[in-house]
Design a protein around this motif. Structure first.
Motif, short mmCIF file in Angstrom:
data_model
loop_
_atom_site.label_atom_id
_atom_site.label_comp_id
_atom_site.label_asym_id
_atom_site.label_seq_id
_atom_site.Cartn_x
_atom_site.Cartn_y
_atom_site.Cartn_z
N TYR A 14 7.15 11.31 -0.94
CA TYR A 14 7.85 10.45 0.02
C TYR A 14 8.17 11.31 1.24
CZ TYR A 14 8.74 7.13 -3.80
OH TYR A 14 8.62 6.23 -4.83
N THR A 15 7.57 10.99 2.37
CA THR A 15 7.87 11.79 3.55
C THR A 15 9.30 11.56 4.00
OG1 THR A 15 7.17 12.46 5.75
CG2 THR A 15 7.04 10.11 5.27
N ALA A 63 7.23 6.76 1.98
CA ALA A 63 8.25 7.03 3.00
C ALA A 63 9.66 6.83 2.45
CB ALA A 63 8.05 6.13 4.21
N LEU A 64 10.53 7.76 2.81
CA LEU A 64 11.97 7.64 2.58
C LEU A 64 12.61 8.31 3.79
CD1 LEU A 64 13.82 8.39 -0.79
CD2 LEU A 64 14.90 8.46 1.46
N LEU A 65 12.96 7.51 4.77
CA LEU A 65 13.27 8.04 6.10
C LEU A 65 14.56 7.49 6.68
CD1 LEU A 65 9.66 7.76 7.50
CD2 LEU A 65 10.94 9.89 7.43
N ARG A 88 14.83 -3.37 -3.86
CA ARG A 88 14.65 -2.05 -4.49
C ARG A 88 15.73 -1.10 -3.98
NH1 ARG A 88 9.00 1.12 -5.65
NH2 ARG A 88 9.93 2.93 -6.70
N ILE A 89 16.29 -0.30 -4.90
CA ILE A 89 17.34 0.64 -4.50
C ILE A 89 17.20 1.94 -5.29
CG2 ILE A 89 19.01 -0.31 -6.15
CD1 ILE A 89 21.20 0.30 -4.05
N SER A 118 0.81 -1.22 0.00
CA SER A 118 0.00 0.00 0.00
C SER A 118 0.84 1.27 0.00
CB SER A 118 -0.93 0.01 1.21
OG SER A 118 -0.19 -0.02 2.43
N ARG A 119 2.10 1.17 0.36
CA ARG A 119 3.01 2.30 0.38
C ARG A 119 4.37 1.83 -0.15
NH1 ARG A 119 -1.37 3.60 1.97
NH2 ARG A 119 -1.92 5.03 3.70
N THR A 120 5.09 2.73 -0.81
CA THR A 120 6.48 2.47 -1.16
C THR A 120 7.34 3.00 -0.02
OG1 THR A 120 5.99 2.68 -3.51
CG2 THR A 120 8.30 2.88 -2.84
#
Length: 399
Positions: free
Chosen positions: A263-264, A284-286, A116-117, A37-39
Motif C-alpha cells: 500500500y503506497t 493505496a493508503l494515503l 471498509r475500515i 483493480s486496487r484496494t
C-alpha cells in the motif's frame, strides 16, 4: 444558501498579494462503487469541537457528528477508511482515549454502511510517547511496548476492524537493535486473528521514528522489515510504506512474499506507484486521499477499465497540491488537509485539536486553496471562495 462569485487577493510568500478569480463550477464527482483493480484507503482527519474550552495541552475535544459524516462521505465514493492514523493527528493532538473512541464509533458506522475500515494500532497510551520524544524519551521497556500494542490490537479486533500495526515512538526509543523489532512484531502477528497491515512511517512524518527497524541505514532497516513480513506472510495483508522514495518502494514491493500487498503511503509519487509497471503495482493508503477522495476514486476506476493513460491524466495534476501540503515540515500536512475540508463544506470551521490550525502560514494556505480550486475539488466553489475571503479578512489581507 446561495453564494455569489467573489474575486480574491491572495497573499504570496514575498509579502505581496495577487488577484485570483475562483473557478465557476466544480468537477462532477458523484458517489460510486469501490474500485476493483486496487484496494484504496483514505487516511481520514478528525473534526475538532470548535466550542470546547480547551488549550493545546488539553485532551482532544472531537465533534463526533462531523467526524463520522466525513467518513460516510469517503465510503460513499467507494474508498476504504484508514482510521486513527497520523492523518487523524494521532500523537499530535489526538490522545489514546480519543483514538479508542474514534475506532469504536467509526467501526460501528462502517458496519452500518458496509464500508471498509482499517484502524491504527500503536503504543500512544504509554506516558511520554508524544511527538518530539527523544531516542530515550519514554523509558518504557520493550515489554511495556508489547503490552501497549496488545491492548490496542485487542480493541481494534473487538471493534471488528482490520488492524494496522503502526510504527511506535516508544519502540524506537527503547529497542536495542533489529532483534527487538523482529521479536515484538513476530509476537503481535502470532496473536492477530486476521491479517494486518504493517506501517513503516518515515522520520519526515515523525522525527521520533528515526532509525526505525533498528537502523538509520534504510537498506539495513528494509531487511529487518522484510524479515518480519517473511516470518508470518499469512498474517500480513500488506505493508504501508511512507518514505517518500518511489524507487525504494518499487524495489521493496518486488521482494514481498506472494499475496502480500504493498500500500503506497508516498504522497509525492502516488500516481506512478498505483499505476505500476510490468512487474506489479501498489495499492493505496494515503493521507492526500482525504481531500482528493472523490477524484482519486474516479481515477482508480479508470484503471479498472485498463485505461492507465486516463488514470494518469486525472491524477497526475493533483501531485502539485499534494507536494505543497506535504512539504517540510511534512508532519504538519494535517493542517492543510483540515483547511481544505473546511473550504469544501465538510465542517463549519477551521479549528483543529491541539490548536494545529496555526501550524501553516497564511501564504501556504492561500496556495493550497488556489491549487485545490484549480482542480475542481470544492463542491461549491463560491462557498469555498467566501470562506477563504473571510479568513484573509480576519488575517488583515485587504480584499
Amino acid at each position: 444558501m446561495k453564494h455569489h462569485p467573489v474575486r480574491l487577493r491572495l497573499p504570496g510568500p514575498d509579502g505581496t498579494t495577487r488577484p485570483y478569480e475562483p473557478r465557476p463550477a466544480p468537477l462532477p464527482l458523484p458517489p460510486g462503487p469501490a474500485p476493483s483493480s486496487r484496494t484504496v484507503f483514505s487516511a481520514a482527519h478528525v473534526v475538532a469541537d470548535p466550542y470546547a474550552d480547551v488549550s493545546p495541552d488539553s485532551p482532544a475535544a472531537v465533534d463526533w457528528d462531523a467526524t463520522l459524516a466525513f467518513r460516510r462521505h469517503l465510503w460513499s465514493h467507494g474508498l476504504g477508511v484508514a482510521e486513527a492514523m497520523d492523518t487523524a493527528q494521532r500523537g499530535m493532538g489526538l490522545d489514546w482515549p480519543a483514538a479508542a473512541e474514534l475506532i469504536r464509533r467509526s467501526a460501528v458506522e462502517a458496519r452500518a454502511v458496509g464500508g471498509r475500515i482499517a484502524c491504527g494500532v500503536g503504543t500512544d497510551q504509554l506516558g511520554g510517547d508524544q511527538l518530539g520524544a527523544g531516542r530515550h524519551g519514554t523509558g518504557a521497556g520493550t515489554s511495556r511496548v508489547r503490552a501497549a500494542y496488545e491492548e490496542q490490537l485487542a480493541l481494534v479486533e473487538e471493534a471488528g476492524a482490520q488492524p494496522i500495526l503502526m510504527a511506535s515512538r516508544a519502540l524506537a526509543a527503547t529497542a536495542r537493535g533489529p532483534e527487538d523489532y523482529l521479536a515484538l512484531y513476530t509476537d503481535l502477528l502470532r496473536q492477530s486473528s486476521r491479517p494486518v497491515i504493517l506501517h513503516w512511517l518515515g522520520p519526515m512524518f515523525d522525527p521520533a521514528l528515526y532509525g526505525y527497524w533498528g537502523s538509520a541505514d534504510l537498506d539495513a532497516a528494509t531487511e529487518t522489515f522484510l524479515d518480519v513480513v517473511r516470518a508470518h506472510p499469512d498474517k500480513v495483508d500488506g505493508i504501508k510504506v511512507s518514505l517518500l522514495d518511489a524507487r525504494r518502494e518499487v524495489e521493496l514491493r518486488r521482494r514481498l512474499p506472494a499475496g502480500v500487498r504493498c500500500y503506497t503511503g508516498d504522497d509525492f509519487n502516488y500516481p506512478e506507484l498505483i499505476a505500476g509497471d510490468e512487474l506489479g503495482f501498489s495499492h493505496a493508503l494515503l493521507g492526500i486521499f482525504d481531500p482528493l477522495g472523490p477524484l482519486a476514486a474516479q481515477a482508480v476506476r479508470l484503471l479498472d477499465e485498463g485505461d492507465t493513460g486516463a488514470f494518469r491524466a486525472v491524477l497526475d495534476p493533483t501531485v502539485e497540491l499534494s507536494r505543497h501540503l506535504f512539504r517540510p515540515p511534512t508532519r504538519f500536512y494535517k493542517t492543510g488537509v483540515v483547511f481544505l475540508a473546511w473550504l469544501a463544506g465538510h465542517q463549519t470551521h477551521f479549528t483543529m485539536v491541539g490548536g494545529l490550525q496555526s501550524a501553516r502560514s497564511l501564504p501556504h494556505l492561500a496556495r493550497a486553496y488556489e491549487l485545490a480550486d484549480g482542480l475542481g475539488l470544492f463542491p461549491d466553489p463560491a462557498r469555498a471562495a467566501h470562506r477563504m475571503q473571510s479568513l484573509l479578512t480576519v488575517q488583515g489581507v485587504p480584499q
